[in-house]
Design an enzyme around this catalytic site. Structure first.
Site, short mmCIF file in Angstrom:
data_model
loop_
_atom_site.label_atom_id
_atom_site.label_comp_id
_atom_site.label_asym_id
_atom_site.label_seq_id
_atom_site.Cartn_x
_atom_site.Cartn_y
_atom_site.Cartn_z
N HIS A 384 0.70 -1.31 0.10
CA HIS A 384 0.14 -0.02 0.06
C HIS A 384 0.82 1.10 0.05
O HIS A 384 0.39 2.29 -0.56
CB HIS A 384 -0.79 0.00 1.39
N CYS A 698 -4.82 0.21 -19.59
CA CYS A 698 -4.49 1.05 -18.49
C CYS A 698 -3.38 0.23 -17.67
O CYS A 698 -2.84 0.93 -16.55
CB CYS A 698 -5.66 1.03 -17.45
#
Length: 771
Positions: A384, A698
């Site tokens: 993260h 993407c």
């Protein structure tokens, strides 16, 4: 005999724990205090400690192993093993149960150690007659310095009281090592901190940085372990806890907290721990047993950490980070440094932040104008905090084992996040070389910035829609800075990942509205919540799966728990009032899933119209992410059901080749520029053209100049990438004759096998394409 009898009383049968443990620990504490107060060098104190612990714990062996510079463990003192093994017995990093204890930083309690598969027998020690083993790490400020071990001939499981006694002993040993009193132990550590060194890690965010190291939240070093007046220490502890609770209440009462949502949730979790009566009770008990208030905080933290680390549930591992931070705050209050928060730190202008581990919200607390790079010992590119580091444009390297043991705050360092190399205390020649490299990189970035307002059009007049990927509000300035046409992928899950509790409807609505307002008239494609796999939420318990990347995640979780999905859709609809809303559903493997997702979205639209109160979006565009190979066989049916398609090339490639991109052993076994990969990607682009459905890629392929060039050659006209990649890719686009490339690629795809990477390189060189 009386003192030994007091300790033995805690080990009879399976009787419940009684107050007899208190005198036992007081005896140990008093004996350790006497050893520390007596004259003599550090080695003699270690020898006395093992003799005393062996006798008082009725253990036939007590040994102390200390960590060397290379991570190995060396036997420094023993009572019970052969004396000749001292300074002779060494264990490699992670070897045996003792090495396992040091590596995991948790107690190891084995009733029959010799039959454990990790046991490493050393004949020179004479330990073959001993069966049971208890090992406790010697930890100080989050760093493991060694291991304290007791052994017995009988098969037995050591009690919690035994563990606490040995942890108290380990704290005293740690003080001796850190103070430099033990010859050989401290010198090895000091040597590692004094020399130039190069360490290899994993690049997680590209860039080059020269600067000085700042250790993330260095713990207050507890210099005094044993209390002179336990009653006074209890009062100090109670006063510090009260001040801690009051400070958290005050912080939560402020409405002006920067980056409000995630930080507020973190503080709520801290307040919950701070008001836990059991936490305070355990610390008070430790103080009454003879420890100072600071030492009691550290001992309770260490014992709680060992229990939490036994849990496989990621929820409890995330909570351990909260407890670590709370203990640090309490130690700072006890040390009179309660105002030394991260926000008030006097960071150098060229800060290289180094952490063993870190949450994304913690990184956002630092003054970003002074951060140049981030190094995480345990982090990877999928963590993260790595995602946030990329968003902030920091050079970042992860998976750097043993770094913290070798650095100190203020050390000069060079971070090469292109190769993953970290140069500690570099010589002047290396600094000069990297300064030149950094200046060259800066000049290239300046050239790319000059392209910002120029159109992304090929030499033969084909316009390319270039967008950026984002996931946090801090990403939004990159939209204008890069000159991108919009946001092709907004990862909504990042808001959930940096939060310690599930974001409520109101907070989600506010976040999405801020994103749309920052984007202005540029389009934003929101990817619906994509959690599961490597994206876990600390507050959402998920079943342990053999293969989580292909398990219960993304749309599968959303359809099974529609309340999560519907809440997010409701927030998006409210946030997009008066604007076009584009929602993309991830990991679609069949048209049935997009039908089900569309039905839930349309249901929320109907409820919004019926209830009123919120202006609706002017239009709602529903898209699907193509990243599961099965949908390629229903691609035309999918195109007919959606308003746009996004291609997630990262997952599509790993699923197509059955090769985990996070596994270094197999991730390099396929080439995304090989014929099979390009044929699959071309099939999607052609289906979009047939149905007049917009298609955007993407993944990481879009952000590399060579692979982006290949995408244009097989028909892609819209690509989305990291903000830093916009400049290099636009330079490539403006130097490319796309029709000529398409002609060559059609030829190669019809006649070749294997990788086309070298063919593409030769084409770029021959046509003077800027890569």
């Amino acid at each position: 005999m009386g003192e030994r009898h007091a300790i033995m009383q805690t080990r009879r049968g399976d009787e419940p724990r009684t107050s007899s443990t208190e005198p036992a620990l007081r005896v140990i504490t008093r004996r350790l205090r006497e050893i520390m107060a007596a004259s003599g060098d550090g080695q003699s104190r270690l020898d006395q400690i093992v003799r005393q612990i062996s006798g008082l714990m009725v253990a036939e062996v007590c040994s102390i192993y200390l960590k060397r510079q290379d991570g190995s463990l060396e036997l420094f003192a023993t009572e019970g093993l052969n004396a000749s093994a001292v300074y002779t017995t060494r264990m490699k990093r992670g070897e045996g149960l003792v090495g396992r204890c040091a590596e995991l930083a948790i107690p190891i309690n084995e009733p029959d150690a010799q039959n454990h598969p990790a046991f490493s027998y050393r004949p020179e020690t004479g330990e073959e007659i001993y069966h049971s083993l208890l090992a406790v790490p010697v930890v100080r400020g989050g760093t493991v310095y060694g291991v304290v071990v007791v052994q017995n001939r009988t098969l037995r499981v050591y009690s919690d009281e035994d563990v606490e006694v040995l942890q108290t002993t380990a704290m005293v040993v740690a003080e001796q090592i850190v103070s430099g009193a033990v010859a050989g132990a401290g010198s090895a550590l000091d040597l590692g901190r004094a020399q130039s060194a190069a360490i290899k890690g994993e690049p997680i965010s590209e860039g080059i940085a020269l600067g000085h190291i700042v250790l993330h939240e260095p713990r207050v070093v507890v210099t005094k372990l044993l209390a002179d007046d336990p009653a006074a220490e209890v009062l100090r502890l109670d006063a510090a806890v009260a001040k801690l609770r009051a400070s958290l209440d005050e912080m939560l009462g402020q409405e002006t907290l920067a980056k409000a949502g995630a930080h507020r949730d973190v503080l709520e979790a801290y307040r919950m721990f701070a008001n836990d009566k059991g936490w305070l009770r355990r610390m008070r008990e430790a103080v009454k047993e003879g420890l100072t208030a600071e030492a009691a905080v550290e001992r309770v933290l260490n014992s709680t950490r060992s229990r939490m680390l036994r849990q496989n549930d990621p929820y409890w591992r995330e909570r351990l980070r909260d407890l670590d931070d709370l203990s640090d705050r309490l130690l700072r209050i006890l040390a009179g440094r309660e105002n030394a928060s991260r926000e008030s730190l006097e960071l150098p202008i060229d800060t290289i932040l180094v952490a063993r581990n870190m949450g994304p919200a913690e990184l956002l607390d630092y003054d970003r104008s002074r951060l140049r790079a981030l190094v995480i010992e345990d982090g990877s590119g999928q963590s993260h905090v790595a995602i946030v580091a990329k968003a902030l444009g920091l050079a970042a390297v992860g998976n750097v084992k043993g770094l913290i043991e070798r650095v100190s705050t203020g050390d000069a360092a060079i971070i090469d996040a292109e190769t993953g190399e970290i140069h500690l205390r570099p010589p002047a020649e290396m600094v000069a070389a990297y300064a030149d490299k950094a200046r060259f990189r800066a000049r290239r970035q300046q050239q790319y910035r000059s392209l910002r307002d120029l159109p992304a059009v090929t030499k033969d007049g084909i316009a390319i829609d270039m967008r950026i990927n984002a996931g946090l509000l801090v990403d939004m300035p990159h939209l204008a800075e890069s000159g991108a046409a919009g946001i092709g992928l907004f990862r909504t899950e990042l808001q959930f990942m940096v939060s310690d509790t599930f974001p409520r409807l109101e907070r989600q609505t506010l976040t999405y509205r801020q994103i749309l307002e920052e984007a202005g008239d540029k389009p934003v494609v929101f990817r619906a919540l994509d959690i599961g796999g490597d994206k876990t939420l600390p507050y959402l318990r998920q079943p342990k799966e053999e293969n989580p990347a292909m398990g219960w995640r993304a749309i599968r979780m959303s359809l099974d728990r529609p309340a999560l999905f519907r809440t997010q859709v409701r927030a998006l609809l409210r946030a997009a009032g008066g604007r076009t809303l584009s929602v993309m559903v991830p990991m679609i493997s069949s048209v049935a899933e997009i039908d089900a997702a569309r039905a839930l979205i349309e249901r929320e639209q109907a409820i919004m119209r019926q209830r009123g109160g919120w202006p609706p979006p002017t239009a709602v565009r529903i898209g699907a992410m193509v990243e599961v190979p099965s949908i390629l066989f229903e691609i035309d049916a999918l195109m007919a059901r959606v308003d746009f398609v996004s291609v997630g090339s990262n997952d599509l490639m790993q699923f197509l080749f059955a090769a985990d991109r996070g596994n270094a052993r197999v991730s390099n076994r396929y080439d995304s520029l090989s014929v099979p990969a390009l044929v699959a990607l071309k099939q999607i682009a052609e289906a979009g053209r047939r149905s007049n459905t917009p298609v955007t890629l993407c993944g990481e392929l879009a952000g590399r100049t060579l692979s982006a060039m290949a995408l244009l050659g097989i028909g892609y006209r819209s690509i989305s990438m990291s903000p830093a990649a916009i400049g290099p890719v636009k330079a490539m686009v403006r130097s490319l004759d796309c029709a000529r490339l398409t002609e060559r690629m059609n030829e190669w795809l019809g006649t070749r096998t294997g990788s086309l990477r070298e063919d593409l390189h030769r084409f770029a060189e021959g046509d003077s394409i800027e890569l």
